[in-house]
Design a protein around this motif. Structure first.
Motif, mmCIF file in Angstrom:
data_model
loop_
_atom_site.group_PDB
_atom_site.id
_atom_site.type_symbol
_atom_site.label_atom_id
_atom_site.label_comp_id
_atom_site.label_asym_id
_atom_site.label_seq_id
_atom_site.Cartn_x
_atom_site.Cartn_y
_atom_site.Cartn_z
ATOM 1 N N PHE A 137 0.847 -1.301 -0.139
ATOM 2 C CA PHE A 137 -0.071 0.018 0.022
ATOM 3 C C PHE A 137 0.737 1.286 -0.020
ATOM 4 O O PHE A 137 0.282 2.205 -0.008
ATOM 5 N N ASP A 138 2.135 1.154 -0.110
ATOM 6 C CA ASP A 138 3.087 2.442 -0.147
ATOM 7 C C ASP A 138 2.787 3.227 -1.101
ATOM 8 O O ASP A 138 3.020 2.859 -2.249
ATOM 9 N N GLY A 139 2.634 4.410 -0.974
ATOM 10 C CA GLY A 139 2.294 5.481 -1.951
ATOM 11 C C GLY A 139 0.978 5.045 -2.947
ATOM 12 O O GLY A 139 0.924 5.757 -4.080
ATOM 13 N N ARG A 140 -0.027 4.447 -2.255
ATOM 14 C CA ARG A 140 -1.081 3.907 -2.982
ATOM 15 C C ARG A 140 -2.297 4.821 -2.412
ATOM 16 O O ARG A 140 -2.343 5.084 -1.298
ATOM 17 N N TRP A 141 -3.369 5.140 -3.290
ATOM 18 C CA TRP A 141 -4.539 5.458 -2.933
ATOM 19 C C TRP A 141 -5.354 4.668 -2.085
ATOM 20 O O TRP A 141 -5.368 3.289 -2.349
ATOM 21 N N VAL A 142 -5.918 5.057 -0.984
ATOM 22 C CA VAL A 142 -7.030 4.184 -0.245
ATOM 23 C C VAL A 142 -8.304 5.269 -0.496
ATOM 24 O O VAL A 142 -8.198 6.165 0.284
ATOM 25 N N ILE A 143 -9.155 4.582 -1.045
ATOM 26 C CA ILE A 143 -10.598 5.356 -1.025
ATOM 27 C C ILE A 143 -11.447 5.080 -0.018
ATOM 28 O O ILE A 143 -11.550 4.096 0.214
ATOM 29 N N VAL A 144 -12.064 6.152 0.964
ATOM 30 C CA VAL A 144 -12.932 5.847 1.868
ATOM 31 C C VAL A 144 -14.174 6.443 1.427
ATOM 32 O O VAL A 144 -14.378 7.561 0.925
ATOM 33 N N THR A 145 -15.292 5.801 1.660
ATOM 34 C CA THR A 145 -16.576 6.376 1.157
ATOM 35 C C THR A 145 -17.607 6.375 2.377
ATOM 36 O O THR A 145 -18.586 5.666 2.424
ATOM 37 N N PRO A 146 -17.308 7.371 3.550
ATOM 38 C CA PRO A 146 -18.227 7.326 4.485
ATOM 39 C C PRO A 146 -19.656 7.993 4.199
ATOM 40 O O PRO A 146 -19.781 8.420 3.332
ATOM 41 N N THR A 147 -20.600 7.477 4.911
ATOM 42 C CA THR A 147 -22.030 8.063 4.847
ATOM 43 C C THR A 147 -21.958 9.138 6.045
ATOM 44 O O THR A 147 -21.398 9.364 6.734
ATOM 45 N N THR A 148 -23.199 9.893 5.919
ATOM 46 C CA THR A 148 -23.544 10.917 6.891
ATOM 47 C C THR A 148 -23.699 10.451 8.295
ATOM 48 O O THR A 148 -23.370 10.967 9.214
ATOM 49 N N GLU A 159 -8.711 5.817 8.711
ATOM 50 C CA GLU A 159 -7.834 6.529 7.780
ATOM 51 C C GLU A 159 -6.168 6.443 8.489
ATOM 52 O O GLU A 159 -5.437 6.458 7.778
ATOM 53 N N SER A 160 -6.116 6.441 9.769
ATOM 54 C CA SER A 160 -5.101 6.477 10.443
ATOM 55 C C SER A 160 -4.177 5.081 10.004
ATOM 56 O O SER A 160 -2.911 4.816 9.831
ATOM 57 N N ALA A 161 -4.901 4.022 9.990
ATOM 58 C CA ALA A 161 -4.550 2.564 9.888
ATOM 59 C C ALA A 161 -3.803 2.708 8.426
ATOM 60 O O ALA A 161 -2.625 2.318 8.042
ATOM 61 N N TRP A 162 -4.494 3.103 7.304
ATOM 62 C CA TRP A 162 -3.802 3.272 6.035
ATOM 63 C C TRP A 162 -2.893 4.279 5.884
ATOM 64 O O TRP A 162 -1.869 3.895 5.163
ATOM 65 N N THR A 163 -3.040 5.436 6.652
ATOM 66 C CA THR A 163 -1.788 6.502 6.385
ATOM 67 C C THR A 163 -0.545 5.729 7.058
ATOM 68 O O THR A 163 0.411 6.028 6.426
ATOM 69 N N GLY A 164 -0.942 5.176 7.976
ATOM 70 C CA GLY A 164 0.509 4.379 8.802
ATOM 71 C C GLY A 164 1.184 3.292 7.621
ATOM 72 O O GLY A 164 2.449 2.950 7.860
ATOM 73 N N CYS A 165 0.393 2.967 6.604
ATOM 74 C CA CYS A 165 1.306 1.841 5.962
ATOM 75 C C CYS A 165 1.827 2.798 4.652
ATOM 76 O O CYS A 165 1.981 2.242 3.432
ATOM 77 N N GLY A 166 1.648 3.965 4.670
ATOM 78 C CA GLY A 166 2.033 4.836 3.469
ATOM 79 C C GLY A 166 1.208 5.087 2.416
ATOM 80 O O GLY A 166 1.588 5.643 1.416
ATOM 81 N N ALA A 167 -0.073 4.893 2.694
ATOM 82 C CA ALA A 167 -1.148 5.108 1.764
ATOM 83 C C ALA A 167 -1.703 6.545 1.952
ATOM 84 O O ALA A 167 -1.323 7.261 2.845
ATOM 85 N N ILE A 168 -2.199 7.078 1.035
ATOM 86 C CA ILE A 168 -2.849 8.416 0.827
ATOM 87 C C ILE A 168 -4.277 8.236 0.845
ATOM 88 O O ILE A 168 -4.851 7.493 -0.178
ATOM 89 N N VAL A 169 -5.129 8.734 1.694
ATOM 90 C CA VAL A 169 -6.504 8.600 1.940
ATOM 91 C C VAL A 169 -7.433 9.646 1.045
ATOM 92 O O VAL A 169 -7.073 10.707 1.220
#
Lengths: 297, 297
Positions: A137-148, A159-169
């Motif tokens: 996941f290093d340098g990769r996008w992670v798309i999140v699609t939260p609802t209201t 978000e911080s779990a993925w950011t911790g792997c080098g991904a951009i959320v």
């Protein structure tokens, strides 16, 4: 953080390994209907404990990660709903989002606020946990699609779990997500599967394939992808995919019409358009031009 | 051996450099309608002498190599016919063969026996002599499509020139060549150009492309190829290409029909067929599975 991993393949194993490397996951409880996949994950040090079923896997977990083909997720959400802790966060790595959000809403009831739909843009044609990598996941996008309805603290944790792997959320509306990935991921996969079949099915298919060069190799690489995963994606994102497929077929029609009338000017214009856009493209969350590793899904 | 190189781009420059490295070419006389390409080739040590025109280039040559887009070859053959030596060998690197054989027969008269049609399965999306490499043909197929009129000594000279560069020479009928490469090279290029256009032309095309992953990157790599070269290939191999395109569109129709009726069984079967064939494929003349360098054309 105690992570319940439901689905122990390439993507799930990679997520568990990456979250552990980043210090996000301390214990990983694995469940897969293929018990051998869990055993292999334990042998690789990616999973700590094998669970005998969904209820057992999620019972004490702080976070539940769904990493099966998307077609299996609605039933999994139903199976875990009454067993997952009220304060646990449930998330996924599915390649389609609208259908999963609806399935989660239906299955989880008031716990739906703790469901964070996510899609890491990483993967491979190879599969199985033995091909997993903590660096996927290093340098990769992670798309999140939260609802209201999504709880902010649940969203922040994922978000911080993925950011911790080098991904951009990147947050996005689920419907927009499905439209975008119908175009840039699901359609190319279908187009590659179809081309592979069309060439192989010809009268001298295997003789043709013998002389295929590097262009064919790259173009069809995604045609080696997991068939079950892509059947599920195609069905789950059917509407958007049919729209993209229709546009693609219209382009092919225009190309064939130009060929039929021997219209070199039209062909040149179409090829130039495509070539110019492709040469200007950047890839991955850091906008690399070419040569990055890994594969999308 | 004195080589006249007509067309000083990536493929021509690579051939000159490879033939020189193998000791086949000792002097290279370059001509290109872009005089600057010849100058760059001289600066790179790939060309020794710039010729002012086709007649001057071929006058004293032992071998003439046509390395322009295929659309320019008939006129070149016409221009060189009366100036090339009777014992010289004329050959080419064009991606289509039937049309070029006919053009050579019409242009060269009795010298047609010394024309050896050839197609090295190597290339790149990058172009220009500055991207040429003497190693481009190592482990690659070179298809030759001699006719019954082709002189054996001429054929042998071209075969050994390519063998000397590490290539494997495969003789084939010109019509069979064009059918095979319509399937494994020309069709994928058209499909990649069309997909690139379809995605880029969408309402939010540039936002979509921002999130494209490695699958899209590999699938569309050949869409960055040279537009003029591919217009010429498409027109020159129009009949075979339309046949392949028709088969491809029939596969896409079947896929869309399965999607429309939500037929997961049919989708799974199609994807499995494609995935199985693709996983079994080997690439290049030595049957490498994946990870070789270079690109086909």
């Amino acid at each position: 953080m105690k992570l319940a991993l439901l689905g122990c393949g390439l993507l799930g194993g990679s997520a568990a390994a990456a979250w552990r490397r980043a210090g996000t996951a301390t214990t990983v409880i694995g469940f897969d209907r293929d018990a051998d996949a869990v055993r292999r994950g334990i042998a690789l040090g990616m999973i700590d404990v094998a669970a005998g079923g969904v209820a057992e896997a999620v019972a004490g977990a702080d976070c539940v990660l769904l990493a099966t083909p998307v077609g299996a997720m609605p039933a999994l959400l139903g199976a875990l709903a009454s067993h997952v802790r009220d304060d646990a966060v449930v998330t996924d790595v599915g390649s389609t989002k609208e259908g999963i959000v609806e399935a989660a809403r239906a299955a989880l009831g008031r716990k739906f606020a703790r469901f964070v739909p996510a899609h890491p843009i990483a993967g491979a044609e190879s599969h199985g946990i033995e091909n997993a990598s903590s660096e996927l996941f290093d340098g990769r996008w992670v798309i999140v699609t939260p609802t209201t309805e999504t709880a902010v603290d649940a969203l922040r944790r994922i978000e911080s779990a993925w950011t911790g792997c080098g991904a951009i959320v990147e947050p996005m509306d689920a419907r927009e997500h499905d439209r975008i990935f119908a175009a840039v991921s699901h359609l190319p996969h279908l187009a590659a599967f179809a081309l592979m079949r069309a060439v192989a099915a010809g009268a001298d298919g295997s003789r043709c394939l013998q002389f295929a060069g590097a262009g064919f190799r790259d173009f069809t690489r995604i045609a080696a992808s997991d068939a079950t995963m892509w059947r599920d994606v195609a069905l789950a994102n059917r509407k958007a995919l049919v729209r993209e497929l229709t546009m693609y077929r219209a382009e092919l029609d225009a190309l064939q019409a130009a060929l039929d009338r021997g219209d070199g000017t039209a062909l040149l214009r179409m090829f130039e358009d495509a070539s110019q856009v492709r040469r200007g493209m950047r890839f991955g969350a850091f906008g690399r031009r070419e040569g990055e590793d890994g594969h999308d899904a």
